[in-house]
Design a protein around this motif. Structure first.
Motif, PDB file in Angstrom:
ATOM      1  N   ALA A 193       0.824  -1.205   0.000  1.00  0.00           N
ATOM      2  CA  ALA A 193       0.000   0.000   0.000  1.00  0.00           C
ATOM      3  C   ALA A 193       0.862   1.261   0.000  1.00  0.00           C
ATOM      4  CB  ALA A 193      -0.927  -0.003   1.207  1.00  0.00           C
ATOM      5  N   LYS A 194       1.900   1.293   0.834  1.00  0.00           N
ATOM      6  CA  LYS A 194       2.769   2.467   0.905  1.00  0.00           C
ATOM      7  C   LYS A 194       3.472   2.721  -0.428  1.00  0.00           C
ATOM      8  CE  LYS A 194       3.782   2.637   5.861  1.00  0.00           C
ATOM      9  NZ  LYS A 194       4.848   2.511   6.897  1.00  0.00           N
ATOM     10  N   LEU A 195       3.827   1.632  -1.118  1.00  0.00           N
ATOM     11  CA  LEU A 195       4.520   1.761  -2.397  1.00  0.00           C
ATOM     12  C   LEU A 195       3.557   1.875  -3.574  1.00  0.00           C
ATOM     13  CD1 LEU A 195       7.358  -0.869  -1.776  1.00  0.00           C
ATOM     14  CD2 LEU A 195       7.548   1.633  -1.695  1.00  0.00           C
ATOM     15  N   LYS A 196       2.256   1.808  -3.284  1.00  0.00           N
ATOM     16  CA  LYS A 196       1.207   1.912  -4.303  1.00  0.00           C
ATOM     17  C   LYS A 196       1.350   0.832  -5.374  1.00  0.00           C
ATOM     18  CE  LYS A 196       0.519   6.819  -3.384  1.00  0.00           C
ATOM     19  NZ  LYS A 196       0.399   8.173  -3.911  1.00  0.00           N
ATOM     20  N   LEU A 197       1.576  -0.396  -4.897  1.00  0.00           N
ATOM     21  CA  LEU A 197       1.747  -1.542  -5.784  1.00  0.00           C
ATOM     22  C   LEU A 197       0.538  -2.466  -5.711  1.00  0.00           C
ATOM     23  CD1 LEU A 197       5.450  -2.561  -5.043  1.00  0.00           C
ATOM     24  CD2 LEU A 197       4.597  -1.284  -7.022  1.00  0.00           C
ATOM     25  N   PRO A 198       0.177  -3.109  -6.827  1.00  0.00           N
ATOM     26  CA  PRO A 198      -0.827  -4.172  -6.779  1.00  0.00           C
ATOM     27  C   PRO A 198      -0.333  -5.316  -5.892  1.00  0.00           C
ATOM     28  CG  PRO A 198      -0.347  -3.527  -9.046  1.00  0.00           C
ATOM     29  CD  PRO A 198       0.689  -2.882  -8.193  1.00  0.00           C
TER      30      PRO A 198
END
Length: 348
Positions: A193-198
């Motif tokens: 979530a912090k890295l905005k990754l699936p």
């Protein structure tokens, strides 16, 4: 409702080589694997993933090599690792290799990055297991920076710094899609979530509903990091073997599956798999998608109700299951299971 992607993946399981120094079984397994990917592409499956292992019971240590071969004989299917063991690899080479696959495939390459479920690659490539967590965090940071920018300046604790250098070739598709693969730890959900990754979760045992807090945490953390709900991508991966007759399918699959799970489990202290345990996993709320078309459809719908996934990936060739049975299962999954799931969910 958002579109949902349906994929297949494999670790390319095989029997260890019988003749010292020769790769006869690996040759056969990889030829079979290319046939599986071609069939999945022809039948309209959205993506195919290949795992990385460094053991005698798996045929693929270099997913990008096989994905490159698959790129040349397929037209539409997305081609991904499942996973790239990033902790024991170099992010520069990972990006370069996947950018090359992207060029061969015309923009269909993806990376599924994870820490891996085995540790053989760490001593093989000279990494200290005491650095297990830091290696992954540092290398993931570098990979993401390379993916987003042609020239980078970067420094860390466990790899030499990079000072204003370019990484080539660049991907055809701009940025290569990178998914974070997880086994269910809260830290993985927060990191993604912090890295905005699936986020892709493997559910290979127990009851899927036990993982609802994991996805809840991911969504909560994503919201806190400014990701809109409609932009979230979440995936689920299950072991699968599907056929026309449920009991016939179960009887065919059990000895191969139990042999594979017992082999892996010996190093992890698992008890040998019994038929009652196998049947419990096959039950409507269990993790194992083994049975008739209707049973597998119902289980996928059940997990969609639990998790609201945007990508479902079936691990389709497991253990020593004969190639022709795997091909038949892939055909039924693509031609019967996927269309019925889409129909009931009202997606295209």
């Amino acid at each position: 409702m958002r579109n949902i992607e349906f994929g297949l993946m494999t670790f390319a399981d095989m029997e260890p080589e019988k003749e010292l120094g020769k790769g006869t079984n690996a040759y056969r397994r990889i030829q079979d694997l290319l046939e599986e990917i071609k069939l999945a592409d022809q039948l309209g499956i959205d993506m195919f993933g290949i795992g990385e292992h460094h053991r005698p019971d798996y045929a693929v240590s270099s997913p990008t090599t096989v994905l490159g071969a698959a790129s040349a004989v397929t037209k539409n299917i997305k081609l991904s690792s499942a996973v790239t063991v990033l902790s024991s690899d170099d992010p520069v080479r990972v990006y370069q290799q996947f950018a090359t696959v992207d060029a061969i495939s015309g923009g269909r390459a993806e990376i599924m990055a994870g820490r891996g479920s085995f540790i053989e690659s760490f001593p093989l490539f000279g990494f200290d297991l005491n650095d297990y967590n830091e290696l992954f965090e540092e290398k993931l940071d570098l990979l993401l920076k390379i993916n987003r920018s042609e020239k980078i300046t970067w420094s860390g604790n466990l790899r030499a710094p990079i000072h204003g250098l370019g990484v080539y070739p660049r991907a055809v598709s701009g940025e290569i899609p990178i998914w974070l693969a997880a086994g269910g730890t809260p830290a993985s959900a927060v990191r993604a979530a912090k890295l905005k990754l699936p986020l892709m979760l493997a559910i290979i045992g127990g009851l899927p509903r036990q993982f609802t807090p994991f996805f809840d945490l991911y969504r909560k953390s994503a919201h806190e990091n400014g990701i809109a709900a409609e932009d979230l991508q979440v995936g689920v991966n299950n072991h699968m073997y599907v056929g026309e007759d449920a009991e016939k399918v179960a009887s065919e699959f059990f000895p191969h599956y139990a042999k594979m799970m017992d082999r892996v489990g010996r190093s992890r202290g698992w008890q040998p798999m019994s038929r009652p345990q196998f049947d419990f996993m096959r039950a409507p709320e269990g993790s194992l998608l083994v049975g008739s078309v209707e049973q597998v459809v119902e289980k996928i719908l059940y997990q969609h109700q639990l998790f609201g996934f945007t990508r479902f990936v079936a691990q389709s060739s497991l253990g020593t299951l004969p190639h022709e049975l795997t091909m038949k299962s892939i055909e039924i999954f693509a031609s019967q299971v996927v269309p019925e799931v889409k129909r009931r969910l009202g997606v295209g």
